[in-house]
Design a protein around this motif. Structure first.
Motif, PDB file in Angstrom:
ATOM      1  N   THR A 329       0.831  -1.209   0.000  1.00  9.90           N
ATOM      2  CA  THR A 329       0.000   0.000   0.000  1.00  9.90           C
ATOM      3  C   THR A 329       0.865   1.259   0.000  1.00  9.90           C
ATOM      4  N   GLY A 330       1.957   1.229   0.766  1.00 10.38           N
ATOM      5  CA  GLY A 330       2.861   2.373   0.793  1.00 10.38           C
ATOM      6  C   GLY A 330       3.478   2.636  -0.565  1.00 10.38           C
ATOM      7  N   GLY A 331       3.911   1.571  -1.248  1.00 12.68           N
ATOM      8  CA  GLY A 331       4.476   1.717  -2.583  1.00 12.68           C
ATOM      9  C   GLY A 331       3.466   2.259  -3.581  1.00 12.68           C
ATOM     10  N   ASN A 332       2.221   1.783  -3.476  1.00 16.21           N
ATOM     11  CA  ASN A 332       1.176   2.261  -4.386  1.00 16.21           C
ATOM     12  C   ASN A 332       0.858   3.737  -4.155  1.00 16.21           C
ATOM     13  N   ALA A 333       0.782   4.130  -2.882  1.00 18.36           N
ATOM     14  CA  ALA A 333       0.493   5.535  -2.558  1.00 18.36           C
ATOM     15  C   ALA A 333       1.624   6.438  -3.053  1.00 18.36           C
ATOM     16  N   GLY A 334       2.867   5.978  -2.875  1.00 17.53           N
ATOM     17  CA  GLY A 334       4.002   6.759  -3.353  1.00 17.53           C
ATOM     18  C   GLY A 334       4.030   6.859  -4.861  1.00 17.53           C
ATOM     19  N   ALA A 335       3.701   5.750  -5.545  1.00 18.97           N
ATOM     20  CA  ALA A 335       3.698   5.758  -7.011  1.00 18.97           C
ATOM     21  C   ALA A 335       2.639   6.702  -7.560  1.00 18.97           C
ATOM     22  N   GLN A 336       1.465   6.753  -6.901  1.00 19.72           N
ATOM     23  CA  GLN A 336       0.423   7.685  -7.330  1.00 19.72           C
ATOM     24  C   GLN A 336       0.919   9.127  -7.245  1.00 19.72           C
ATOM     25  N   THR A 337       1.604   9.432  -6.140  1.00 15.10           N
ATOM     26  CA  THR A 337       2.121  10.788  -5.959  1.00 15.10           C
ATOM     27  C   THR A 337       3.193  11.108  -6.976  1.00 15.10           C
ATOM     28  N   VAL A 338       4.108  10.161  -7.213  1.00 10.91           N
ATOM     29  CA  VAL A 338       5.189  10.356  -8.176  1.00 10.91           C
ATOM     30  C   VAL A 338       4.635  10.694  -9.556  1.00 10.91           C
ATOM     31  N   MET A 339       3.661   9.914 -10.011  1.00 15.58           N
ATOM     32  CA  MET A 339       3.101  10.143 -11.342  1.00 15.58           C
ATOM     33  C   MET A 339       2.420  11.511 -11.434  1.00 15.58           C
ATOM     34  N   THR A 340       1.711  11.880 -10.372  1.00 15.65           N
ATOM     35  CA  THR A 340       1.023  13.172 -10.357  1.00 15.65           C
ATOM     36  C   THR A 340       2.020  14.329 -10.437  1.00 15.65           C
ATOM     37  N   VAL A 341       3.088  14.237  -9.646  1.00 11.89           N
ATOM     38  CA  VAL A 341       4.071  15.325  -9.593  1.00 11.89           C
ATOM     39  C   VAL A 341       4.871  15.389 -10.898  1.00 11.89           C
ATOM     40  N   ILE A 342       5.249  14.235 -11.464  1.00 11.11           N
ATOM     41  CA  ILE A 342       5.993  14.224 -12.725  1.00 11.11           C
ATOM     42  C   ILE A 342       5.166  14.885 -13.823  1.00 11.11           C
ATOM     43  N   ARG A 343       3.883  14.549 -13.871  1.00  9.66           N
ATOM     44  CA  ARG A 343       3.013  15.153 -14.887  1.00  9.66           C
ATOM     45  C   ARG A 343       2.939  16.668 -14.705  1.00  9.66           C
ATOM     46  N   SER A 344       2.791  17.104 -13.467  1.00 10.71           N
ATOM     47  CA  SER A 344       2.683  18.539 -13.195  1.00 10.71           C
ATOM     48  C   SER A 344       3.976  19.267 -13.532  1.00 10.71           C
ATOM     49  N   LEU A 345       5.114  18.626 -13.264  1.00  7.44           N
ATOM     50  CA  LEU A 345       6.398  19.221 -13.632  1.00  7.44           C
ATOM     51  C   LEU A 345       6.524  19.328 -15.147  1.00  7.44           C
ATOM     52  N   ALA A 346       6.105  18.278 -15.854  1.00  5.83           N
ATOM     53  CA  ALA A 346       6.212  18.258 -17.312  1.00  5.83           C
ATOM     54  C   ALA A 346       5.353  19.336 -17.956  1.00  5.83           C
ATOM     55  N   LEU A 347       4.183  19.590 -17.371  1.00  6.88           N
ATOM     56  CA  LEU A 347       3.266  20.590 -17.925  1.00  6.88           C
ATOM     57  C   LEU A 347       3.556  21.998 -17.425  1.00  6.88           C
ATOM     58  N   GLY A 348       4.538  22.115 -16.527  1.00  3.23           N
ATOM     59  CA  GLY A 348       4.869  23.426 -15.991  1.00  3.23           C
ATOM     60  C   GLY A 348       3.886  23.951 -14.962  1.00  3.23           C
ATOM     61  N   GLU A 349       3.042  23.058 -14.423  1.00  3.14           N
ATOM     62  CA  GLU A 349       2.056  23.482 -13.423  1.00  3.14           C
ATOM     63  C   GLU A 349       2.701  23.738 -12.068  1.00  3.14           C
ATOM     64  N   VAL A 350       3.819  23.067 -11.793  1.00  5.94           N
ATOM     65  CA  VAL A 350       4.584  23.305 -10.573  1.00  5.94           C
ATOM     66  C   VAL A 350       6.054  23.426 -10.955  1.00  5.94           C
ATOM     67  N   GLY A 351       6.820  24.051 -10.071  1.00  2.00           N
ATOM     68  CA  GLY A 351       8.250  24.213 -10.306  1.00  2.00           C
ATOM     69  C   GLY A 351       9.039  23.873  -9.060  1.00  2.00           C
ATOM     70  N   VAL A 352      10.357  23.843  -9.210  1.00  2.33           N
ATOM     71  CA  VAL A 352      11.228  23.498  -8.084  1.00  2.33           C
ATOM     72  C   VAL A 352      11.044  24.485  -6.940  1.00  2.33           C
ATOM     73  N   HIS A 353      10.796  25.753  -7.267  1.00  4.82           N
ATOM     74  CA  HIS A 353      10.635  26.773  -6.231  1.00  4.82           C
ATOM     75  C   HIS A 353       9.369  26.574  -5.389  1.00  4.82           C
ATOM     76  N   GLN A 354       8.472  25.707  -5.867  1.00  6.28           N
ATOM     77  CA  GLN A 354       7.238  25.437  -5.127  1.00  6.28           C
ATOM     78  C   GLN A 354       7.295  24.097  -4.384  1.00  6.28           C
TER      79      GLN A 354
END
Length: 453
Positions: A329-354
């Motif tokens: 369950t921990g691995g699945n929860a982490g993977a969900q977060t990873v995919m969400t953040v990677i997508r947001s970084l790729a689209l420029g919705e979030v940045g390192v400063h945030q």
């Protein structure tokens, strides 16, 4: 083409190939080029090359120009060099360069002498640029206009060169002496303008452009951001050397997406350069083994944690029953977060400063998810007739692991971006290994506190 029709046509072609090469062209003569490309994607290299060899040259050129056509270089390598040269001559400069780049050196040396001196020179110029840059995917066949002419003259010029250019919808106004970019004008702008209007009054000044050495993914993002049909490619001195069209960008996005998916699975890019059955097993092993060995070494941390808490496990054997549930369950929860953040970084919705805003948001999400999953875990443990203290241990651990895995899952992609590493390379493989080991530490620490072991 419907899947059933494609299957039936494939069977007919296989039968025809088994009997004779004669008649293959007639089998596919009426197919649209896109459907024929889909058909060839399902054939072996030899079969696909045989089909192309039976087609008229113009039809073969149309087929190789399809964006969905895979293995173009590998298929053409099976043909006679003179035939390949005819096909390459009919393609646009960028498509031609892409195919030659992917050919083996031996095949390349067989084909290049068959091309005209003009095309060879153009290829040599384009092949100097790295494959994954704007220069590597651009075409040199764009419409250039003189700033001193009128709109009517520009339209007349476009009509005279249209057959030779890949696209006429975006035209560029260049300084005749230096080839530097002065402006851009679309075919729509020209059609809407008065015929006697000066071109320099219609063109857009300081158009969006890219450098020849810019990464192809950055070029794709710029075209998408500004909703462009094409973007001019400039050298360091400001001279225009070509342009990248939106259809080139589609190919780039497919390629980059494939690379990211492979990296997330711990497989080196290039593992799918060839069709599944055409990839030698040793090459597949080479592309996978590096990450597997690295993750194996990381997995020894989990073994070390189990060894460290051996006494606690011996005292309460039932603790081991819930280990797969918790770390899974921990691995699945982490993977969900990873995919969400990677997508947001790729689209420029979030940045390192945030980073801290992202971490706080994901930790809050993990807390809420942990409360709900922890409650379910508590009930599951009681259903398995575990003691109340053990059920409480499992529930509290689940809550803590969800918070921890979502927090780490948010930090890893941002940290990778910060140090200049592709987040997809590290994030997915690393989160699973890290959560496995640290999740066990959390579990046994909670057990020592609650169960007094």
């Amino acid at each position: 083409m419907p899947a059933q029709d494609l299957k039936q046509l494939l069977e007919r072609i296989h039968l025809r190939l088994d009997e004779s090469f004669v008649g293959i062209g007639a089998q596919v003569a009426d197919l649209p080029a896109a459907d024929l490309a889909e058909l060839l994607n399902e054939l072996t290299l030899i079969e696909a090359a045989t089909v192309i060899s039976m087609l008229p040259v113009a039809r073969a050129i149309e087929l190789c120009d399809q964006p969905t056509m895979r293995r173009r270089a590998a298929i053409l390598e099976q043909l006679e060099p003179a035939r390949v040269a005819e096909v390459l001559t009919g393609l646009s400069a960028d498509e031609r360069t892409d195919i030659v780049q992917k050919m083996g050196l031996h095949e390349r040396h067989r084909v290049l002498p068959k091309l005209s001196a003009e095309i060879r020179e153009e290829l040599e110029d384009l092949l100097q640029y790295p494959a994954h840059t704007a220069g590597g995917i651009m075409t040199t066949e764009f419409v250039r206009l003189d700033p001193g002419i009128k709109v009517g003259e520009a339209l007349k010029h476009i009509r005279s060169v249209a057959r030779e250019k890949e696209s006429i919808y975006a035209c560029y106004v260049l300084d005749p002496a230096t080839d530097k970019l002065l402006g851009a004008v679309s075919l729509r702008d020209l059609v809407m303008a008065e015929l006697d209007a000066p071109l320099n009054k219609v063109m857009k000044l300081k158009p969006v452009n890219v450098n020849a050495l810019d990464d192809q993914e950055a070029v794709a993002k710029k075209i998408g951001k500004y909703n462009l049909l094409a973007v001019p490619v400039l050298e360091q001195d400001g001279s225009v050397v070509g342009f990248v069209t939106v259809d080139d960008v589609i190919d780039v996005l497919i390629e980059e997406q494939t690379e990211d998916i492979l990296r997330m699975a711990g497989v080196e890019p290039g593992a799918l350069d060839k069709p599944y059955f055409d990839n030698p097993i040793l090459r597949v092993v080479r592309k996978r083994i590096g990450w597997l060995l690295l993750l194996f070494v990381g997995g020894t941390l989990t073994s070390a944690v189990l060894h460290r808490f051996e006494a606690e496990l011996a005292a309460v054997v039932a603790l081991s029953f819930f280990i797969p549930l918790l770390i899974g369950t921990g691995g699945n929860a982490g993977a969900q977060t990873v995919m969400t953040v990677i997508r947001s970084l790729a689209l420029g919705e979030v940045g390192v400063h945030q980073a801290w805003r992202v971490v706080l948001r994901e930790a809050t999400t993990g807390m809420m998810v942990g409360l709900m999953v922890g409650a379910v875990a508590f009930g599951q443990a009681l259903l398995w007739r575990a003691p109340l203290e053990l059920a409480l241990t499992v529930s509290v651990t689940m809550f803590a692991i969800c918070i921890w895995s979502t927090t780490v899952g948010a930090l890893i992609p941002i940290a990778a971006q910060r140090v200049g590493v592709d987040p997809a390379v590290l994030s997915a493989p690393l989160i699973t290994t890290l959560v496995d080991a640290t999740g066990l530490v959390i579990y046994f620490t909670v057990a020592k506190i609650v169960l007094h072991v």
